[in-house]
Write a protein that holds these residues in place. Structure first.
Motif, mmCIF file in Angstrom:
data_model
loop_
_atom_site.group_PDB
_atom_site.id
_atom_site.type_symbol
_atom_site.label_atom_id
_atom_site.label_comp_id
_atom_site.label_asym_id
_atom_site.label_seq_id
_atom_site.Cartn_x
_atom_site.Cartn_y
_atom_site.Cartn_z
ATOM 1 N N LEU A 120 4.529 -11.227 4.464
ATOM 2 C CA LEU A 120 5.599 -11.009 3.497
ATOM 3 C C LEU A 120 6.844 -10.007 3.980
ATOM 4 N N LEU A 121 7.880 -10.478 3.659
ATOM 5 C CA LEU A 121 9.102 -9.735 3.883
ATOM 6 C C LEU A 121 9.141 -8.412 3.075
ATOM 7 N N VAL A 122 8.676 -7.206 3.818
ATOM 8 C CA VAL A 122 8.957 -5.782 3.253
ATOM 9 C C VAL A 122 9.404 -4.986 4.278
ATOM 10 N N HIS B 141 0.808 -1.199 -0.103
ATOM 11 C CA HIS B 141 0.121 0.036 0.054
ATOM 12 C C HIS B 141 1.004 1.201 0.018
ATOM 13 N N THR B 142 2.104 1.335 0.179
ATOM 14 C CA THR B 142 2.951 2.261 0.495
ATOM 15 C C THR B 142 3.726 2.426 -0.930
ATOM 16 N N GLY B 143 3.718 1.415 -2.090
ATOM 17 C CA GLY B 143 4.234 1.528 -3.342
ATOM 18 C C GLY B 143 5.494 0.625 -3.567
ATOM 19 N N GLU B 144 5.812 -0.123 -2.173
ATOM 20 C CA GLU B 144 7.135 -0.851 -2.277
ATOM 21 C C GLU B 144 6.819 -2.002 -3.104
ATOM 22 N N ARG B 145 7.598 -2.435 -4.072
ATOM 23 C CA ARG B 145 7.524 -3.683 -4.726
ATOM 24 C C ARG B 145 7.849 -4.759 -4.051
#
Length: 364
Positions: A200-202, A66-70
């Protein structure tokens, strides 16, 4: 060519909790050959070298938080096909890798045991499994024994799959069993659910895993391949249930995994002191790492040395139902390598639904 429709074994398989079943001695299963198709190698030989060297092929995907991180994934370079067609590609390559060294093997006398995913995105009903299986065997122009079937039990269904393989090998018309696992966590529905569950690893979550995809196969027989040569065999296995859940709704006390480990060792007529290593399914989530450490501390003697630890998810990512067969495929080569982790080890796996499994392997 006739492509048999897969049997749905999970409907009629008996419950085989390790605590209930005890440690009845069964004949060992010998690994005759194996195949592995994954992001670090389309064949076992290449994948083994990369995994042993600690390599990976993690890359940023088109999925975003949701923050735009791929989102990081361990994907294969196929961007056109999804669903059953995608799984069939990896299963075909893994079966071809496994069977290419057995030109005299009659596929009609080989039963396929397929360990499939058990996630919400893959319902038990429907033709998902038939479609994947049909595409794979048609690509290889093979026709397996009619008792071939599917077990949608996820990564910790490995012991159940081995038990089914042993039952099938008692059939006079079955010379060998091809145990296969194929899975992909790289699809929109799965990624969306896992992001919602914060698994997930983010950047916002260090307690997560990298989704991946893979297919692995091992050819199993109850006769030793060649008495003059070393071979890797499965001496014992067991499954059990754990009340704890990864979402924290019920804390884990590692009782299920402890029961499975003890039962697998008892069936192999071994104990902790006979083990050289353990191969863990830990994927980066602290819940499962703590549970495994807790279970191992319970079966280890007081003051016992810690076992060498092997992991595949560091290179493959989380590959779900493919992980158990991938472990066996990797060890079938690694344990016969000059840099072998040891002559005897234990594999342990855990699923979100509470299923736990342990498998004892050794070189003979």
């Amino acid at each position: 060519m006739i492509v048999q429709k897969l049997n749905a074994w999970w409907r009629r398989l008996p419950s085989e909790d390790a605590a209930q079943r005890g440690a009845a001695q069964r004949a060992p299963l010998y690994i005759r050959s194996a195949g592995l198709c994954c992001p670090v190698g389309y064949e076992l030989a290449a994948a083994h070298a990369c995994i042993a060297a600690g390599m990976d092929h993690f890359q940023h995907s088109h999925f975003k938080t949701h923050t735009g991180e791929r989102v990081l994934v361990a994907a294969m370079p196929e961007r056109r096909l999804w669903g059953a067609s995608r799984l069939a590609i990896w299963l075909t390559k893994a079966m071809e890798d496994c069977l290419k060294g057995r030109p005299g093997l009659d596929p009609s006398r080989v039963a396929l045991v397929w360990l499939a995913p058990d996630r919400p995105e893959y319902p038990l009903e429907g033709n998902q499994w038939d479609a994947t299986f049909t595409r794979a065997v048609e690509a290889l122009n093979l026709s397996f024994h009619p008792e071939s079937g599917v077990l949608p039990l996820g990564r910790a269904g490995l012991s159940d799959a081995l038990a089914q393989a042993q039952r099938l090998l008692q059939t006079p018309e079955v010379d060998a069993v091809l145990l296969a696992g194929v899975d992909s966590l790289i699809d929109a529905a799965t990624i969306s659910r896992l992001m919602g569950e914060e698994r997930l690893l983010v950047q916002q979550n260090s307690d997560g895993f990298i989704p991946g995809e893979a297919a692995a196969t091992v050819l199993l027989q109850q006769e030793r391949p060649d008495p003059a040569e070393s071979a890797v065999c499965i001496l014992g296995h067991a499954s059990s249930q754990e009340e704890g859940r990864v979402d924290g709704s019920t804390p884990s006390r590692a009782q299920g995994l402890t029961r499975a480990l003890r039962a697998a060792l008892a069936e192999a007529e071994l104990d902790y002191r006979d083990l050289d290593f353990r191969c863990s399914d830990q994927n980066g989530e602290a819940f499962y790492s703590r549970e495994a450490a807790n279970a191992m501390s319970r079966i280890a003697p007081s003051g016992g040395d810690a076992l060498a630890l092997l992991t595949l998810c560091d290179s493959l990512g989380e590959v779900g139902a493919a992980l158990g067969p991938a472990m066996l495929a990797y060890l079938s080569r690694s344990m016969l390598h000059p840099l072998s982790p040891g002559a005897c080890g234990v594999l342990h796996l855990a699923s979100d639904d509470g299923r736990r499994a342990a498998v004892v392997v050794a070189t003979v």
